[in-house]
Scaffold this motif. Structure first.
Motif, PDB file in Angstrom:
ATOM      1  N   SER A 183      -3.322   2.172  -3.407  1.00 27.09           N
ATOM      2  CA  SER A 183      -4.034   2.046  -2.128  1.00 27.09           C
ATOM      3  C   SER A 183      -4.654   0.663  -1.972  1.00 27.09           C
ATOM      4  O   SER A 183      -5.580   0.473  -1.177  1.00 27.09           O
TER       5      SER A 183
ATOM      6  N   LEU B 127      -0.258   4.477   1.613  1.00 27.58           N
ATOM      7  CA  LEU B 127      -0.372   4.512   3.070  1.00 27.58           C
ATOM      8  C   LEU B 127       0.901   5.058   3.711  1.00 27.58           C
ATOM      9  O   LEU B 127       0.856   5.753   4.727  1.00 27.58           O
TER      10      LEU B 127
ATOM     11  N   ILE C 119       0.574  -5.451   3.397  1.00 28.23           N
ATOM     12  CA  ILE C 119      -0.596  -5.872   4.158  1.00 28.23           C
ATOM     13  C   ILE C 119      -0.964  -7.291   3.755  1.00 28.23           C
ATOM     14  O   ILE C 119      -1.103  -7.609   2.574  1.00 28.23           O
TER      15      ILE C 119
ATOM     16  N   ALA D 269      -0.023  -6.124   9.002  1.00 30.41           N
ATOM     17  CA  ALA D 269       0.892  -5.424   8.098  1.00 30.41           C
ATOM     18  C   ALA D 269       2.313  -5.508   8.620  1.00 30.41           C
ATOM     19  O   ALA D 269       2.543  -5.579   9.834  1.00 30.41           O
TER      20      ALA D 269
ATOM     21  N   ARG E  45      -4.753  -1.759   1.708  1.00 32.59           N
ATOM     22  CA  ARG E  45      -5.721  -1.487   2.783  1.00 32.59           C
ATOM     23  C   ARG E  45      -7.117  -2.010   2.463  1.00 32.59           C
ATOM     24  O   ARG E  45      -7.946  -2.182   3.359  1.00 32.59           O
ATOM     25  N   LYS E  46      -7.396  -2.244   1.169  1.00 33.71           N
ATOM     26  CA  LYS E  46      -8.723  -2.697   0.755  1.00 33.71           C
ATOM     27  C   LYS E  46      -8.912  -4.204   0.922  1.00 33.71           C
ATOM     28  O   LYS E  46     -10.043  -4.701   0.842  1.00 33.71           O
TER      29      LYS E  46
ATOM     30  N   ASP F 114       0.859  -1.176   0.000  1.00 38.23           N
ATOM     31  CA  ASP F 114       0.000   0.000   0.000  1.00 38.23           C
ATOM     32  C   ASP F 114       0.901   1.234   0.000  1.00 38.23           C
ATOM     33  O   ASP F 114       1.117   1.871   1.034  1.00 38.23           O
TER      34      ASP F 114
END
Length: 264
Positions: free
Chosen positions: A181, A146, A257, A202, A184-185, A143
């Motif tokens: 991104s 992030l 992640i 993570a 995170r999803k 990510d």
């Protein structure tokens, strides 16, 4: 990985092997911890998606033993071909465009793959489709949005240059369809896809020799694209590579992640 002329980090480039070695040093302990927690053992059937190098498939082969099977796929299998002996089967395969290479898998795993795949939704459906009831899916992806900095402690001109080049790298990735991104999803996407017992964590390396090796190989691999796009000059890149080689900077990666769940 998916077939695309725009893919930025081609396995056929000389730096690719160095990048996979760095990934193995940085991320194998996290990956193996999760896989151990699933109880991977003799007789398991596993699909390793976007295998790239050999470290994960070789570890899995030892776990599943001669009664199991590890199907290792990628669009370019040149770096994993040397592992192609039972119980490992190596196949050229595009997870974002082709049907899965089998069904009834006990485990499907992909690391640092889907963020680069244009049709990530189809790829995820394909991986879940290939699982048996109760089978496990483990997706591990970065990510970059992030934590976008190469040097979180930007205290001098060397770190400022490093972060500027990292920003350029992210621009190149985004231009080629990468979802910066995506990591995170993953928990939400796994739940929405019907998986149960979804969890995630993570890992975020902040400084290590492997971080420096990864940065050096990556910048050398994308050098021409950075210069052609006007995101850096050759002088910028030479200076940055010398700064990295000096060992005086704290270089981080994007958080990786890991998300996992069971098929109903």
């Amino acid at each position: 990985m998916t077939r695309s002329d725009g893919y930025l980090l081609d396995n056929r480039q000389s730096e690719a092997g160095q990048r996979f070695d760095a990934f193995a040093t940085l991320f194998d302990p996290t990956t193996f911890r999760h896989l151990e927690g699933f109880g991977v053992g003799p007789g398991w059937r596993v699909w390793e998606v976007g295998a790239g190098g050999t470290s994960v498939v070789s570890w899995l082969a030892k776990k599943v033993g001669p009664t199991g099977k590890v199907v290792a796929t990628d669009i370019d299998t040149s770096l994993v071909a040397s592992a192609a002996r039972p119980p490992i089967e190596v196949r050229i395969h595009d997870v974002g465009a082709e049907e899965p290479p089998g069904e009834g898998f006990d485990l499907v795993h992909a690391r640092l793959v889907l963020v680069h795949v244009p049709d990530r939704e189809r790829a995820l459906r394909s991986m879940i489709k290939s699982l048996r009831s109760g089978g496990r899916l483990l997706i591990e992806d970065a990510d970059p949005a992030l934590q976008p900095l190469l040097c979180p402690d930007e205290h001098g001109p060397e770190q400022q240059l490093a972060n500027r080049l990292r920003h350029g790298f992210r621009e190149l990735l985004a231009d080629r369809g990468a979802d910066l991104s995506y990591g995170r999803k993953l928990p939400r996407l796994l739940r929405e896809a019907g998986l149960r017992r979804v969890e995630a964590d993570a890992y975020f390396p902040v400084t290590s020799p492997a971080c420096a090796a990864l940065e050096s190989a990556t910048v050398r691999q994308i050098r021409d694209q950075l210069v052609t796009a006007g995101l850096a000059t050759d002088e910028d890149i030479d200076r940055h590579l010398a700064n990295v080689a000096s060992g005086t900077m704290d270089l981080a990666t994007a958080p990786m992640i890991s998300a996992w769940g069971r098929k109903a």
